[in-house]
Design an enzyme around this catalytic site. Structure first.
Site, short mmCIF file in Angstrom:
data_model
loop_
_atom_site.label_atom_id
_atom_site.label_comp_id
_atom_site.label_asym_id
_atom_site.label_seq_id
_atom_site.Cartn_x
_atom_site.Cartn_y
_atom_site.Cartn_z
CG ASP A 93 -0.35 -0.60 2.23
OD1 ASP A 93 0.88 -0.51 2.82
OD2 ASP A 93 -1.11 -1.02 3.47
CG ASN A 117 -9.36 -2.02 11.64
OD1 ASN A 117 -8.30 -2.48 11.13
ND2 ASN A 117 -9.53 -0.65 10.88
CG HIS A 130 -5.91 -2.40 8.58
ND1 HIS A 130 -6.02 -1.02 9.10
CD2 HIS A 130 -4.70 -2.72 8.45
CE1 HIS A 130 -4.84 -0.74 9.36
NE2 HIS A 130 -4.06 -1.70 9.10
CD GLU A 141 -9.02 0.62 7.54
OE1 GLU A 141 -8.86 -0.35 8.18
OE2 GLU A 141 -8.36 1.67 7.77
C1 F6R Z 1 1.27 -1.63 6.15
C2 F6R Z 1 -0.04 -2.53 6.15
C3 F6R Z 1 -0.58 -2.45 7.29
C4 F6R Z 1 0.02 -2.75 8.63
C5 F6R Z 1 -0.87 -2.72 9.85
C6 F6R Z 1 0.08 -2.87 11.20
O1 F6R Z 1 1.93 -1.73 4.84
O2 F6R Z 1 -0.51 -3.10 5.28
O3 F6R Z 1 -2.03 -3.39 7.45
O4 F6R Z 1 0.73 -3.86 8.34
O5 F6R Z 1 -1.53 -1.45 10.10
O6 F6R Z 1 0.89 -1.65 11.25
P1 F6R Z 1 1.83 -1.76 12.67
O7 F6R Z 1 2.83 -2.94 12.27
O8 F6R Z 1 2.66 -0.31 12.15
O9 F6R Z 1 1.31 -2.17 13.71
#
Ligand code: F6R
Length: 243
Positions: free
Chosen positions: A67, A135, A137, A142
């Site tokens: 992303d 959540n 994702h 989402e």
């Molecule tokens: C990032 C991504 C997100 C993160 C998720 C957890 O490329 O795709 O799904 O993996 O938000 O983020 P952290 O590791 O910062 O807790």
């Protein structure tokens, strides 16, 4: 879904790093799906060390990132393009032509999504690395996102913006939109390695490991994938009694 319970983030990063490093030595032209955020940094450090120790080379490795935020340039330290250079690509021998990160310039979003989807259609990702949002994702898919979704422009939830504001000066600076690889494309990977550590991930792990599959919790679709390894730790599993 295989769950590997580690002591802490350090051990989880080492175990997940070893899985990926071994795969690179077995298949030097491997295609990796990569994630950003706090979770994969330890894994990237492990891979950098293995490269420096001449155990692996990224010369023929291809990568596809999950992303990118919309509305901040690639030269901005909070962009995922910048993150990947800072935490991995600038420290290894990867050919930058083999690196793919969604191009999230507001002037061409639809076109970028289409192009990224087409590229993914013509590629098989061997290992997709994932973190998980509180959540549920994965990527920035989402809650309520269709399991059939391909790369698209997502409106980030307030929860996600709140969770990610630690990387910005204030919540107002956190983008409201991102381009993300879709769930369908994530599920096309041959193998998925998800890393989730720390007490902030405890509720997410409880929901994930309950086994219920629902679009309310996007990561739950991973139960339908034939080769998923969840590398996690004691804190993240603190609400799960069975492990
Ligand atoms: C990032 C991504 C997100 C993160 C998720 C957890 O490329 O795709 O799904 O993996 O938000 O983020 P952290 O590791 O910062 O807790």
């Amino acid at each position: 879904m295989k769950v590997i319970k580690c002591k802490d983030y350090k051990e989880a990063s080492q175990i997940a790093g070893e899985i990926i490093s071994k795969a690179i030595s077995e298949r030097p032209n491997i295609v990796l799906g990569l994630a950003t955020g706090s979770s994969p940094i330890g894994i990237y450090n492990h891979l950098i060390q293995d490269y420096k120790d001449n155990k692996i080379s990224f010369k023929d490795v291809k990568t596809y990132n999950l992303d990118e935020y919309v509305g901040i340039g690639r030269d901005c330290p909070q962009s995922y393009y910048y993150f990947m250079n800072e935490h991995l690509f600038d420290h290894i021998d990867i050919n930058k032509n083999n690196v793919h990160i969604p191009y999230a310039d507001p002037s061409c979003l639809e076109e970028s999504c289409k192009r990224y989807s087409e590229e993914l259609e013509n590629t098989v990702v061997d290992i997709q690395l994932l973190g998980i949002g509180a959540n549920g994702h994965i990527g920035f898919n989402e809650p309520k996102t269709s399991f059939e979704q391909k790369t698209f422009i997502v409106n980030l939830t307030e929860k996600t913006r709140e969770d990610n504001k630690r990387f910005f000066d204030s919540i107002d600076d956190v983008p409201t939109k991102a381009i993300t690889m879709g769930i369908k494309e994530i599920m096309n990977a041959r193998k998925i390695v998800l890393i989730a550590t720390g007490k902030n991930k405890a509720l997410a792990m409880q929901k994930l490991l309950s086994g219920e599959i629902t679009t309310d919790f996007p990561a739950s679709i991973l139960h339908k994938h034939k080769d998923v390894v969840v590398v996690t730790d004691e804190e993240a599993l603190s609400l799960v009694n069975t492990l």
